[in-house]
Scaffold this motif. Sequence first.
Motif, short mmCIF file in Angstrom:
data_model
loop_
_atom_site.label_atom_id
_atom_site.label_comp_id
_atom_site.label_asym_id
_atom_site.label_seq_id
_atom_site.Cartn_x
_atom_site.Cartn_y
_atom_site.Cartn_z
N PHE A 73 4.02 0.78 13.89
CA PHE A 73 4.91 0.56 13.27
C PHE A 73 5.75 1.47 12.41
O PHE A 73 6.92 1.35 12.21
N ALA A 74 4.38 2.27 12.21
CA ALA A 74 5.07 3.45 11.33
C ALA A 74 6.29 3.98 11.81
O ALA A 74 7.01 4.81 11.46
N HIS A 75 6.31 4.81 13.37
CA HIS A 75 7.49 4.92 13.81
C HIS A 75 8.50 4.33 14.24
O HIS A 75 9.94 4.70 14.89
N HIS A 76 8.58 2.98 13.86
CA HIS A 76 9.66 2.04 13.93
C HIS A 76 9.57 1.16 12.99
O HIS A 76 9.91 0.24 13.15
N GLY A 77 10.05 1.83 11.52
CA GLY A 77 10.67 1.26 10.23
C GLY A 77 9.96 1.08 9.05
O GLY A 77 10.07 0.88 8.71
N PHE A 78 8.27 1.11 10.01
CA PHE A 78 7.57 0.79 8.34
C PHE A 78 6.61 1.41 7.75
O PHE A 78 6.44 2.24 8.89
N ASN A 79 6.47 1.49 6.45
CA ASN A 79 5.28 2.11 6.05
C ASN A 79 4.10 1.45 6.51
O ASN A 79 3.49 0.64 6.51
N VAL A 80 3.33 2.22 6.70
CA VAL A 80 1.55 1.88 7.24
C VAL A 80 0.80 1.87 6.26
O VAL A 80 0.71 3.07 5.68
N LEU A 81 -0.21 1.23 5.38
CA LEU A 81 -1.42 1.10 4.97
C LEU A 81 -2.09 0.12 5.69
O LEU A 81 -2.30 -0.26 5.28
N ALA A 82 -2.77 1.40 6.87
CA ALA A 82 -4.59 0.58 7.03
C ALA A 82 -5.70 0.86 6.56
O ALA A 82 -5.74 2.41 6.86
N VAL A 83 -5.97 0.01 5.30
CA VAL A 83 -7.05 0.75 4.90
C VAL A 83 -8.40 0.96 5.63
O VAL A 83 -8.98 0.35 6.40
N ASP A 84 -9.80 1.39 4.62
CA ASP A 84 -10.50 1.60 4.76
C ASP A 84 -11.63 0.88 3.92
O ASP A 84 -10.93 1.17 2.84
N LEU A 85 -11.87 -0.20 3.40
CA LEU A 85 -12.29 -1.17 2.77
C LEU A 85 -14.01 0.25 1.86
O LEU A 85 -14.18 0.57 2.81
N PRO A 86 -13.49 -0.51 1.00
CA PRO A 86 -14.98 0.59 0.51
C PRO A 86 -15.98 0.15 0.56
O PRO A 86 -16.54 -0.75 1.81
N GLY A 87 -16.96 1.03 0.93
CA GLY A 87 -17.78 1.73 1.40
C GLY A 87 -17.60 1.73 3.14
O GLY A 87 -18.62 1.72 4.21
#
Length: 270
Positions: A46-60
């Motif tokens: 996704f990141a290399h094909h036109g999208f911003n990516v925000l793959a989160v680590d949830l708290p903790g």
Amino acid sequence: MIYDVQGALAYCYTGGKAFDAARPTAVFIHGAQNDHSVWILQTRYFAHHGFNVLAVDLPGHGRSKGEAKTSVEQMAAWVLEVLDAAGVKSALMIGHSMGSLIALEASAVAPERVSHLAMLGSTYPMKVSDALLATSREDEQSAIDMVNFFSHSSMAQKPSCPGPGFYTMGGARRLMQRVSQINPAQLFYTDFFACNAYANGQVAAEAVRCPTLFIFGSKDMMTPPRSTKLLTSSIKHGKTVMVDAGHSLMAEQPDAVLDALFAFATKREG
């Protein structure tokens, strides 16, 4: 990317690309006792094909700080605050297992913030057996072993696995152990309790109006396809894709999951 969210550092993997406000954004939310790395193939594509990516680590979990949230509602509120911190008005929300409930709740609380909703390995209610809840509280390593076994369709590696020598069951087990080392405060039990206690799923699902995709593993023993009827019937416009995998479908069938997600994300409506 690291943001300050609710007074603690929140880590978001960006797929190896800098954040660009001109591009659409895809948010990836992991499940119980996991972190952003379960999405590694899908997020990099996704990141290399036109999208911003925000793959989160949830708290903790993973690199994010702060105590783990104890309810799906709290986790959804946190994810929406991550969007605020990143300056994102609306995003494609993608969640696996517990993460799918978080994405669903976020879409109900703030429908204007969720342009598309993708739910993988999901069901509602997402009940956890009393035995597994007790084991996760009293003997976390045994719970990790149990879940790891039930999350995979086979001990044998699938041909679609990305890379020679990659062992999905071993990798999943080690990730859960690593998350336990980072946060030893009964994290698995906290996550399972949140899934088990979430009671707003049907109301949230009936409120969904954005394009919706379900991806289920045909051999999923954690959230079996037969258990998904309430969820899928509540979002009647949702499209369902079935892949030959267990609950850890992003690792067992990475290309099939990626193909379904990217086609959904890039489909022109109308």
